[in-house]
Design an enzyme around this catalytic site. Sequence first.
Site, PDB file in Angstrom:
ATOM      1  N   ASP A   1       0.837  -1.202   0.000  1.00 63.39           N
ATOM      2  CA  ASP A   1       0.000   0.000   0.000  1.00 63.39           C
ATOM      3  C   ASP A   1       0.871   1.251   0.000  1.00 63.39           C
ATOM      4  O   ASP A   1       2.031   1.203  -0.447  1.00 63.39           O
ATOM      5  CB  ASP A   1      -0.947  -0.069   1.218  1.00 63.39           C
ATOM      6  CG  ASP A   1      -2.297   0.574   0.941  1.00 63.39           C
ATOM      7  OD1 ASP A   1      -2.315   1.753   0.546  1.00 63.39           O
ATOM      8  OD2 ASP A   1      -3.330  -0.089   1.115  1.00 63.39           O
TER       9      ASP A   1
ATOM     10  N   HIS B   1      -4.012   6.362   2.752  1.00 66.14           N
ATOM     11  CA  HIS B   1      -4.667   5.141   2.245  1.00 66.14           C
ATOM     12  C   HIS B   1      -4.181   3.891   2.971  1.00 66.14           C
ATOM     13  O   HIS B   1      -4.978   3.074   3.450  1.00 66.14           O
ATOM     14  CB  HIS B   1      -4.371   5.048   0.748  1.00 66.14           C
ATOM     15  CG  HIS B   1      -5.089   3.962   0.011  1.00 66.14           C
ATOM     16  ND1 HIS B   1      -4.571   2.696  -0.133  1.00 66.14           N
ATOM     17  CD2 HIS B   1      -6.270   3.950  -0.644  1.00 66.14           C
ATOM     18  CE1 HIS B   1      -5.412   1.951  -0.853  1.00 66.14           C
ATOM     19  NE2 HIS B   1      -6.446   2.700  -1.175  1.00 66.14           N
TER      20      HIS B   1
ATOM     21  N   SER C   1     -10.938  -0.506  -2.334  1.00 68.38           N
ATOM     22  CA  SER C   1      -9.748  -0.495  -1.477  1.00 68.38           C
ATOM     23  C   SER C   1     -10.104  -0.692  -0.015  1.00 68.38           C
ATOM     24  O   SER C   1      -9.306  -1.226   0.750  1.00 68.38           O
ATOM     25  CB  SER C   1      -9.037   0.859  -1.569  1.00 68.38           C
ATOM     26  OG  SER C   1      -8.234   0.934  -2.687  1.00 68.38           O
TER      27      SER C   1
END
Length: 764
Positions: free
Chosen positions: A159, A224, A550
């Site tokens: 990630d 994220h 996601s």
Amino acid sequence: MSQQLLSNYMHTHVPLICSSPLTMSMNSRRRPPLLLLYVVFASAVAAQENDFYIVFLRDGASSERLLETHLNVLSSLKGSVNEASESLVYSYTKSFNAFAAKLSRDEATKLSNMEEVVSILPNRYHKLHTTKSWEFVGLTPNSRRNSKVESNIIVGLLDTGITPDSDSFKDDGLGPPPAKWKGCCAHSANFSGCNNKLIGAKYFKLDKRPDPDDIMSPLDTDGHGTHTSSTLAGVPVPNANLGGLARGTARGAVPRARVAMYKVCWASSGCADMDILAAFESAICDGVDVISISIGGVTGSYTSDSIAVGSFHAMRKGILTVASAGNDGPNHGSVANHAPWLLTVGASGMDRQFRSNVVLGNGLTLSGVGISTFEPRQKLYPLASGIDTAKSSDTREESRYCLENSMDPNKVKGKLVYCKLGSWGADSVVKSLGGVGTFIESDAFLDAAQIFMAPATMVNSSAGKRINDYIHSTTTPSAVIHRSEEIKIPAPFVASFSSRGPNPGTQHLLKPDITAPGIDILASYTLLKSLTGLKGDTQYSKFTFMSGTSMACPHVAGVAAYVKSFHPNWSPAAIRSAIMTTAKLMSSRVDKDAEFAYGAGQVNPTRAISPGLVYDMDDMSYIQFLCREGYNGTGIGSLVGQGPINCSKLVPVSGEDAINYPSMQLALKSQQEPTVGVFRRTVVNVGAPRSVYNATIRAPAGVEIVVSPATLTFSKALQRRSFKVVVKAKPMPDRVLVLSGSLIWRSSRYTVRSPIAVYNPWAN
Ligand SMILES: *[C@@H]1O[C@H](CO)[C@@H](O)[C@H](O)[C@H]1NC(C)=O
Ligand SMILES: *[C@@H]1O[C@H](CO)[C@@H](O)[C@H](O)[C@H]1NC(C)=O
């Protein structure tokens, strides 16, 4: 920001990471903008003079000699060892025999003709594709736990990095990392280091190109990776909220599991194939148990796609890779990460939405979607239409969308402005001109709440028309946007942005496999970035909402780790089977794309730990599947990491799909004649040793499904039983894309359900 427009042509691997908002060009406006909610898509970067390539070699040398082999191959191309070492970027020596190198196109062509070389892939750059959600899927603080084993489970994420000082990664009460752990924590000026919760953190940037918006460290400057990691395995953090919304305890599926972050996605460049491969290799070697990858893009062939190749090697080492399906829905055939050894996750919605009440000066009340945490100070504010605030007649078209540099500050100051969605950030533009707030009209993107940096809300076109009509009915239009509130809505449903089947890689495999919550998920965030990332935003928060496949992916990776904590020896295929056959049913009346939208249904963690029967598979099954799909022996050999596979020498497999998958898909072969498919399956008894299962069939009109035998009798644990399913489907009308059937094995204690999708390739 948790939302951005992904232009239609962005197609490469990208972590389903958030990049900076993309502005749509004026002429793309008529198409419904694609909202990429943290979906990672890689976009191919234009080929440069000398570019990076990944070169796969035939098996041969032992792993200690591989580096030497790589240099030899490169030297014979370049003419000298010096030049070879200069061009060599990375040697993959642990899981596969490959190297990354900087080459000209000619050199790449020459290499591809060399005897030792199996395949060459140009390195592409991919872009990136919670409190309540665990309760929503039934995994509560009171659910059964196997805490001791759970704390031996290591989850790896590929990630954008991680925030080590986040409350979600505190290690109170956790002992040292499990003995099997071989990973490490990269030392870096900007990274405070690991602990007994966050046990590993590395970064991969093999192109070494500096990224002005990121730092060479596992530190997450985007948010994220912090968000996905805390959803998967964060420890409980009480009182998590965003501006008072969704207040509650944030926690991951497996709060005692250990986290290892492999940063492969970078703010400006996205996520490179060669970094993704290096991270897979590292994670496998370090000893992770489950890999979660919320990175997407259009998936290449199963023998050349970096995520498919990396996850194949993980699977061979007993590691399940869970991947996001992508945010390219509701377009059909948009599902990414559809290799048969991946668990592919779509996004569904929960029974909660964030809405703002809107009151117009004439007393009319409407409502809009979005997260606006601002309380109005006045009862009403003056209201204007964007098109009437144009700087000049030349900018009227742009001002209709509240685009930058199109509006006259004197006409905006102190007002609410109504505009159509053109690009994300109208709230920032209006605020920068002294405006009070923004109405954004759109019929797309209404199922996930955008976060606003100033009072704003998104209204549908019928509400927009009423606002516009009202503006033109009076000389002193006024309105107010109230602070967002949580409302209850029917659920579950598949997110409009969640990528849909049919599987573009093969007609014999249903994808996505499963859905999990992926709309308005609250989880940990970074303080290095404002909530929206927009100019002028001064909102920072330790927790924020994000939406996208996601966010759905780490939910299912968390459930995989949860299942593994009860069954540490189960294969990746067995864990996936348990998750799929116990899923909560979703409705084709709510989601008309049915299995192509939700696969087996919504993940159901507490049932997944006792599935009764599992559809198991090993790597040979996947190799046989690839042979049947027409992959050539050389390509399969390079995937497996050995010389060419001789498909004709393998034990022949029969049946429609040549794979022991927990779901079935029959593609029609004719528009005139009925299509018949025979599916051969084997289940393993992982429930009560002595048990009897009876088949229940649900067949849609026009489809006949027969299973034989219709009863499976087991006398001991781990016993195997085989059966066949014959599906006979009449031609379907052009307007029908998919029909839903199912096979359910029922015993007195267990229900084992497989979806059976009948796909009409002629549908329009
Ligand atoms: C990273 O570290 C450098 C050197 O200590 C420092 O100047 C910089 O501000 C740090 N950046 C972040 C985002 O912490
Ligand atoms: C549009 O939004 C309004 C709320 O302001 C709602 O009542 C209406 O049902 C919506 N229309 C559609 C077509 O969704």
